[in-house]
Design an enzyme around this catalytic site. Structure first.
Site, PDB file in Angstrom:
ATOM      1  N   HIS A  10      57.143  91.592  41.878  1.00  0.00           N
ATOM      2  CA  HIS A  10      57.051  90.221  41.368  1.00  0.00           C
ATOM      3  C   HIS A  10      57.090  90.219  39.837  1.00  0.00           C
ATOM      4  O   HIS A  10      56.169  90.703  39.190  1.00  0.00           O
ATOM      5  CB  HIS A  10      55.743  89.608  41.870  1.00  0.00           C
ATOM      6  CG  HIS A  10      55.551  88.183  41.502  1.00  0.00           C
ATOM      7  ND1 HIS A  10      54.574  87.772  40.630  1.00  0.00           N
ATOM      8  CD2 HIS A  10      56.215  87.065  41.884  1.00  0.00           C
ATOM      9  CE1 HIS A  10      54.627  86.461  40.509  1.00  0.00           C
ATOM     10  NE2 HIS A  10      55.609  86.000  41.253  1.00  0.00           N
ATOM     11  N   ASP A  39      63.208  85.638  37.739  1.00  0.00           N
ATOM     12  CA  ASP A  39      63.143  84.188  37.565  1.00  0.00           C
ATOM     13  C   ASP A  39      64.153  83.827  36.477  1.00  0.00           C
ATOM     14  O   ASP A  39      64.262  84.549  35.474  1.00  0.00           O
ATOM     15  CB  ASP A  39      61.739  83.759  37.123  1.00  0.00           C
ATOM     16  CG  ASP A  39      60.704  83.932  38.226  1.00  0.00           C
ATOM     17  OD1 ASP A  39      60.995  83.574  39.379  1.00  0.00           O
ATOM     18  OD2 ASP A  39      59.604  84.420  37.918  1.00  0.00           O
ATOM     19  N   HIS A  52      59.955  83.361  33.500  1.00  0.00           N
ATOM     20  CA  HIS A  52      59.347  82.549  34.556  1.00  0.00           C
ATOM     21  C   HIS A  52      59.291  81.065  34.222  1.00  0.00           C
ATOM     22  O   HIS A  52      59.513  80.215  35.074  1.00  0.00           O
ATOM     23  CB  HIS A  52      57.934  83.058  34.850  1.00  0.00           C
ATOM     24  CG  HIS A  52      57.221  82.248  35.886  1.00  0.00           C
ATOM     25  ND1 HIS A  52      56.413  81.175  35.577  1.00  0.00           N
ATOM     26  CD2 HIS A  52      57.213  82.353  37.238  1.00  0.00           C
ATOM     27  CE1 HIS A  52      55.937  80.656  36.690  1.00  0.00           C
ATOM     28  NE2 HIS A  52      56.406  81.342  37.718  1.00  0.00           N
TER      29      HIS A  52
HETATM   30  O1  G3P Z   1      59.253  83.549  43.838  1.00  0.00           O
HETATM   31  C1  G3P Z   1      58.074  83.862  44.495  1.00  0.00           C
HETATM   32  C2  G3P Z   1      57.028  83.537  43.541  1.00  0.00           C
HETATM   33  O2  G3P Z   1      57.396  84.188  42.374  1.00  0.00           O
HETATM   34  C3  G3P Z   1      56.978  82.058  43.300  1.00  0.00           C
HETATM   35  O3  G3P Z   1      56.081  81.784  42.363  1.00  0.00           O
HETATM   36  O4  G3P Z   1      55.626  80.852  40.184  1.00  0.00           O
HETATM   37  O5  G3P Z   1      55.573  83.304  40.498  1.00  0.00           O
HETATM   38  O6  G3P Z   1      57.743  82.112  40.496  1.00  0.00           O
HETATM   39  P1  G3P Z   1      56.282  82.040  40.818  1.00  0.00           P
HETATM   40 CA    CA Z   2      59.398  83.636  41.214  1.00  0.00          CA
END
Ligand code: G3P
Ligand code: CA
Length: 318
Positions: A10, A39, A52
């Site tokens: 992540h 992202d 992000h």
């Molecule tokens: O994409 C999965 C997760 O990353 C979604 O939440 O806010 O971390 O992009 P976020």
């Molecule tokens: Ca994400």
């Protein structure tokens, strides 16, 4: 149900190095993640930036470097800067811009190091080189961030992303790529109007009510997507909470996963973090427990090494 659940790094190995830096991606690769997440936000000159937020101030020194470039709402938008400017910024561990303090104080020290932003093409090139050198097939997991905001600004984030993915050979559902988005209409557009054949994942946020998390909602999703990415609090009460809690307080909601599987959808919840799991359990044990209790097909984690260990222990226990 997938035989071997996948581990998605992540924002890279963001539990150890500032999120979405190339260094965090290299570390995630070396830790054995199956997929690395990107992202994506567009710059003013239409470059795909791996970041992000649509704003810059939580992870860069934009306030110091370009102090007069905020909009009236006080935010410094990625979309207001050209790549030539963005590449001058230093990236740091995520902070709360109001206080300047780290969101996760036990992670990489804030304002230390020498990290930069990068473009999607830089990261894809790196992953493909690493794959070739190591004879591996680590995949990518791009997320388009706030496409409706981009449309308001006259930009088509989805189309640009598909174009770059295509140029690196990610075009079909057999490729090691999951394309994710929170906005349902945009993901439907990616499938039906932009005619993408990639594997699509509908993200489903946390919170009390969301039609997408119902049987009818999942049925509709199965018309255009291959999987869902639910917030962890859709699978557990108390999970993803910033408040401390014990594993005895966890209540499991297995129904969303079984309903999704009945619709032929994979389930990749987000996000497994040391900081938001029960206090009386470590992340490896928590991950193994989740895999034993709910047959998810993979998960996003800031700590890919611990995620890989969870999966290994789960497989050994079967
Ligand atoms: O994409 C999965 C997760 O990353 C979604 O939440 O806010 O971390 O992009 P976020
Ligand atoms: Ca994400």
């Amino acid at each position: 149900m997938t035989d071997k659940p996948i581990v998605i790094a992540h924002r890279g190995a963001s539990g150890y190095l500032p999120e979405h830096t190339l260094e965090a991606k290299k570390l995630g690769f070396s830790m054995g993640a199956d997929y690395l997440e990107q992202d994506l936000v567009l710059s003013r000159d239409d470059e795909l930036i791996v970041i992000h937020d649509i704003h810059l101030e939580s992870v860069t020194n934009v306030v110091q470097k370009f102090p007069y470039r905020a909009r009236d709402d006080g935010h410094f938008y990625v979309i207001d800067f050209d790549w030539d400017e963005l590449k001058q910024l230093k990236v740091h561990e995520r902070i709360d811009p109001k206080t300047g303090l780290a969101i996760y104080p036990n992670r990489y020290p804030v304002y230390k190091g020498n990290f930069n932003l990068h473009k999607l093409e830089d990261e894809l090139r790196l992953i493909q080189v690493l794959n070739k050198k190591n004879n591996k097939h680590i995949g990518i997991y791009p997320e388009i961030k706030k496409p409706s905001f981009h449309h308001q600004e006259g930009k088509d984030l989805a189309a640009k992303t598909l174009e770059v993915l295509d140029s690196f050979g990610y075009v079909s559902k057999t490729d090691r790529c999951f394309f994710q988005c929170f906005e349902q209409k945009e993901l439907q557009r990616v499938r039906h109007d932009l005619n993408s054949d990639l594997k699509l994942v509908q993200l489903i946020g946390g919170g009390p009510d969301n039609q997408m998390a119902t049987l009818d909602g999942l049925n509709e999703i199965s018309d255009y997507a291959n999987g869902i990415g639910p917030a962890l609090d859709r699978l557990f009460s108390a999970a993803d909470s910033s408040e401390g809690y014990s594993s005895y307080q966890l209540v499991i909601f297995p129904k969303l996963v079984s309903m999704a599987h009945e619709q032929g959808l994979l389930v990749h919840p987000y996000t497994f973090r040391k900081e938001t799991i029960p206090q009386d359990i470590d992340l490896v044990t928590f991950g193994k427990m989740v895999l034993q209790l709910i047959r998810i097909d993979g998960f996003f984690t800031d700590f890919p090494d611990l995620g890989v260990e969870s999966v290994n222990r789960f497989l050994e226990s079967r």
